[in-house]
Design an enzyme around this catalytic site. Structure first.
Site, PDB file in Angstrom:
ATOM      1  N   ASP A  22      24.717  62.268  33.861  1.00 23.07           N
ATOM      2  CA  ASP A  22      24.066  61.698  35.049  1.00 23.07           C
ATOM      3  C   ASP A  22      24.222  62.651  36.233  1.00 23.07           C
ATOM      4  O   ASP A  22      25.340  63.018  36.604  1.00 23.07           O
ATOM      5  CB  ASP A  22      24.760  60.360  35.360  1.00 23.07           C
ATOM      6  CG  ASP A  22      23.887  59.403  36.144  1.00 23.07           C
ATOM      7  OD1 ASP A  22      22.731  59.751  36.443  1.00 23.07           O
ATOM      8  OD2 ASP A  22      24.372  58.301  36.443  1.00 23.07           O
TER       9      ASP A  22
ATOM     10  N   LYS B 193      20.179  62.645  33.444  1.00 21.89           N
ATOM     11  CA  LYS B 193      19.505  61.494  34.060  1.00 21.89           C
ATOM     12  C   LYS B 193      19.461  61.721  35.562  1.00 21.89           C
ATOM     13  O   LYS B 193      20.426  62.217  36.141  1.00 21.89           O
ATOM     14  CB  LYS B 193      20.247  60.185  33.757  1.00 21.89           C
ATOM     15  CG  LYS B 193      19.615  58.962  34.441  1.00 21.89           C
ATOM     16  CD  LYS B 193      20.207  57.663  33.972  1.00 21.89           C
ATOM     17  CE  LYS B 193      21.429  57.224  34.732  1.00 21.89           C
ATOM     18  NZ  LYS B 193      21.239  57.073  36.197  1.00 21.89           N
TER      19      LYS B 193
ATOM     20  N   GLU C  73      17.790  59.798  39.340  1.00 22.50           N
ATOM     21  CA  GLU C  73      17.172  58.616  39.928  1.00 22.50           C
ATOM     22  C   GLU C  73      15.947  58.992  40.755  1.00 22.50           C
ATOM     23  O   GLU C  73      15.927  60.048  41.382  1.00 22.50           O
ATOM     24  CB  GLU C  73      18.187  57.901  40.828  1.00 22.50           C
ATOM     25  CG  GLU C  73      19.425  57.426  40.089  1.00 22.50           C
ATOM     26  CD  GLU C  73      20.433  56.725  41.010  1.00 22.50           C
ATOM     27  OE1 GLU C  73      20.166  56.582  42.221  1.00 22.50           O
ATOM     28  OE2 GLU C  73      21.480  56.318  40.476  1.00 22.50           O
TER      29      GLU C  73
ATOM     30  N   ASP D 235      27.189  58.206  36.627  1.00 25.48           N
ATOM     31  CA  ASP D 235      27.956  58.474  37.852  1.00 25.48           C
ATOM     32  C   ASP D 235      28.675  57.204  38.306  1.00 25.48           C
ATOM     33  O   ASP D 235      29.426  57.227  39.286  1.00 25.48           O
ATOM     34  CB  ASP D 235      27.092  59.095  38.954  1.00 25.48           C
ATOM     35  CG  ASP D 235      25.992  58.175  39.451  1.00 25.48           C
ATOM     36  OD1 ASP D 235      25.815  57.080  38.883  1.00 25.48           O
ATOM     37  OD2 ASP D 235      25.301  58.549  40.422  1.00 25.48           O
TER      38      ASP D 235
ATOM     39  N   GLU E 167      16.512  49.419  36.218  1.00 26.95           N
ATOM     40  CA  GLU E 167      17.692  48.659  36.659  1.00 26.95           C
ATOM     41  C   GLU E 167      17.303  47.545  37.621  1.00 26.95           C
ATOM     42  O   GLU E 167      16.633  47.781  38.629  1.00 26.95           O
ATOM     43  CB  GLU E 167      18.716  49.598  37.312  1.00 26.95           C
ATOM     44  CG  GLU E 167      19.960  48.853  37.758  1.00 26.95           C
ATOM     45  CD  GLU E 167      21.156  49.749  38.051  1.00 26.95           C
ATOM     46  OE1 GLU E 167      21.060  50.983  37.906  1.00 26.95           O
ATOM     47  OE2 GLU E 167      22.203  49.188  38.427  1.00 26.95           O
TER      48      GLU E 167
END
Ligand code: KIV
Length: 274
Positions: free
Chosen positions: A86, A116, A118, A47, A180
């Protein structure tokens, strides 16, 4: 060049063998073809599309339709890499039903392999549902661009939570997890604690199972802020500006197009025109 289709099983096998996994972002067909030719294992249609390609100030405005549009383009250029779509902001946070629907859109409409998303423990129930439904999940912890903006896991509680989150995501069935902006020693410890879920680092040192970079960062497409963890392997910004300056100069001097770039017509035909 990877000459065999990379699958979730391939990534798990690479973790077991300690073979470093390569991932790079791509957002269009040309970049997808190029990174396939180079032999990358995984492509992330991130993204980061929002900042890198669409010119937004953050990833927040990116929509599912924009992600689908660009993931389709990447899939048209893909040959062997495992492509991950994403999930953009608010495509999975409101409800499990929304999340399942949007994740399924990636697989059904684009043909990519995985999604994916988060988050740590809060997304574990969702990761379980997705993986039970046959949708491979790449998790993403540490600095999650949809939330905050600092190196993560520096105090004991935050560092322990990262280890606990990673283990819970692995137990929920995620096959990979982006780490990350995590201190290198913590990322290495998280990686060592995991049996099946491969860690893919970005700003997380070289103790992860693999690495990911944003293609435009790696290629030096833009000037301006560049995170400390990026290594620029090329300077496409300067190459582009120089090439376009030359083109402008050629056009102004009428040296482009030259005869070799020009189509011909018979003089006999030309003469008959009025
Ligand atoms: O969106 C993205 O490109 C990402 C990477 C930074 C891992 O999430």
């Amino acid at each position: 060049m990877a000459n065999k289709q990379v699958t979730v099983a391939t990534i798990k096998e690479m973790k077991q063998k300690g073979e470093p996994i390569t991932m790079i972002t791509a957002y269009d067909v040309a970049m997808s073809r190029n990174v396939n030719e180079a032999g990358v294992d995984m492509i992330l249609v991130g993204d980061s599309l929002g900042n890198v390609i669409l010119g937004y100030n953050s990833t927040v405005p990116v929509t599912m339709d924009e992600m689908i549009h660009h993931t389709k383009a990447v899939m048209r250029g893909n040959s062997t890499a495992l492509v991950v779509g994403d999930m953009p902001f608010m495509s999975y946070q409101a409800s499990i039903v929304d999340a399942m629907y949007n994740a399924a859109r990636f697989l059904k409409e684009t043909g990519c392999t995985a999604v994916k998303l988060e988050g740590g423990s809060e997304v574990v129930p969702l990761v379980e549902r997705l993986t039970q439904a046959g949708i491979p999940v790449c998790a993403h912890i540490g600095l999650t661009p949809q939330s905050v903006n600092q190196v993560q896991g520096k105090d004991i509680a935050a560092a322990q939570k990262m280890i606990d989150d990673a283990k819970a995501l692995e137990a929920a069935g995620a096959f990979a997890c982006v780490l990350e902006c995590v201190p290198a020693a913590l990322a290495a410890k998280v990686t060592a604690e995991l049996k099946t879920m491969a860690t893919i680092g970005i700003g997380a040192g070289n103790g992860c199972d693999g690495q990911v970079l944003v293609c435009n960062d790696l290629l030096g497409v833009s000037t301006g802020f560049c995170p400390k963890f990026v290594k620029k392997y090329a300077n496409l910004h300067d190459t582009t500006v120089e090439a376009v300056k030359e083109y402008i100069a050629d056009v102004k001097a009428r040296t482009f197009p030259a005869p070799e770039h020009t189509f011909k017509i018979d003089d006999a035909v030309l003469e008959k025109l009025y």
